[in-house]
Design an enzyme around this catalytic site. Sequence first.
Site, PDB file in Angstrom:
ATOM      1  CD  GLU A  89      39.936  59.704 -22.951  1.00 52.88           C
ATOM      2  OE1 GLU A  89      40.126  60.784 -22.354  1.00 52.88           O
ATOM      3  OE2 GLU A  89      38.882  59.446 -23.564  1.00 52.88           O
ATOM      4  CD  GLU A 102      35.615  56.806 -22.461  1.00 56.15           C
ATOM      5  OE1 GLU A 102      36.303  56.457 -21.504  1.00 56.15           O
ATOM      6  OE2 GLU A 102      35.425  57.996 -22.792  1.00 56.15           O
TER       7      GLU A 102
END
Length: 507
Positions: free
Chosen positions: A163, A282
Amino acid sequence: MKSLQVEINIEADLPFRNHADYCIGTGRMGLALRQEYLTQLKLVQQEIGFSYIRGHGLFCDDMAIYQTYKAEDGQERVEYNFTYLDRVMDSYQELGIKPFLELGFMPEKMASGNQTVFYWKGNVTPPKEYERWTALVQAVLYHLMERYGTEEVITWPIEVWNEPNLSIFWKDADMEEYFQLFAVTFNAVKSMDRRFRVGGPAICGVQDELWIRRFLEFCEKEEIALDFVTRHHYTIDVPSSEGHYSYVDLRNPEDSLVELERTREIVDSVERFRGLELHITEFNTSYRPDSPVHDTNQNAAYLAYLLSRMGECHASYSYWTFGDVFEEQGVPFTPFHGGFGLVAYGGIPKPTFWTFRFFKELRGRCIYKSEEALIIKREDGTYCGIVWNLNRGEDRESINLDFSFPWQNEREYFVLTMTVDEAVCNPLKLWHDMGEPYSLTKTQLSILQEASRPLVASDRKSAVCNTAEVNLKIGQNSVVFFELSAIQSKSDRGYDYDKVMKAKVIK
């Protein structure tokens, strides 16, 4: 109450690609040195059996890989310690699961800054020297190839960082700096063996379209032969917080899927990358590990809907996470604390655990698909399916579903059902009714484990007019697995079930 009567066309062939068991998430890798972690993972592998596992912290200091010392000439030297890495990878091998390697975070002695994330302080700054980062990546891969064999290790996908579009995970969310990290890492890995598969940018849903477009433009400009694209996906907006917990509302699942479809469209809009694998490394409902929704039957029903559709655009979608041995915000206070995991502390499967267990059974040709059900015809001629009833705030307690299957003759058939709902498989409610104990006694733990399993029921019927019926009543937030198969009776000589059931008690 909603009732549906459906005549199943067993010749149908509907789009459904089932990758629910491809990859599962985990907390930081160092947690794999704990017994509770391995016990939970063993349960997950026995019941579901994922192929890959992905988590953070491969290069974090608790794994102790990157070391420096001062040599006799006064110069700093680098050495690598693979003791913990070997323990973790050996455990994964024993449990039949491969790592989906996420390369991060930054070893403190290599980092250019001191910004960290989480309770366990993962460093999220770029390396001071990219040469040392390159050497670390290659040293780890070389060691793994030497220990487990090149032909094995090249089957482990590699993702660069986590991220980077969030400043908490990558200093200043610096896009250009991340692109440099990706390019350097990509070349370092490919120079070891071109067959390694490397992807990114592992972003979440913040400026996701901008990041995906710029990332693909960068790779195209630099002639980086990207192997796959990765992103993350959660289905809530900003939660409200109270004490140790965050409370959320779930987005409409259809709207949630549209966001992912948009990413697929962006990737396909670049001719060089059209059709490239897209992995959701995810996903979950809430992105917080303190959201009680994760422990609920509602979560299980919501995930059933997502799993029925996510394979349409994605090569994999990795649920975050397999278990609640997880410490991003510190050590949890209670066994049911809203953790991400499929399994709560004490080895208690949550309702969502069974959603994945049921999807594991869906191998074959899809012959029916709706907002409430998915039915498969297997190669051996049997049928199986999953039905769910997601409560979306409507005044609807249950659904009656009546499925009619063409049956070649009047032979008997067997119907097996496994039910997970708020009445029969709801360990969260049982824990609440116990008084929400912080620390479970052995008796309480045993009861919770027993109550966390589906209700198994069966029926034996004779086909009528060449039709086999499956009748299901689905309560709110239920997930039910069913299986339909022909019966080939093999009763022992003299055994009569009807006589057994007609036995009387003499007055």
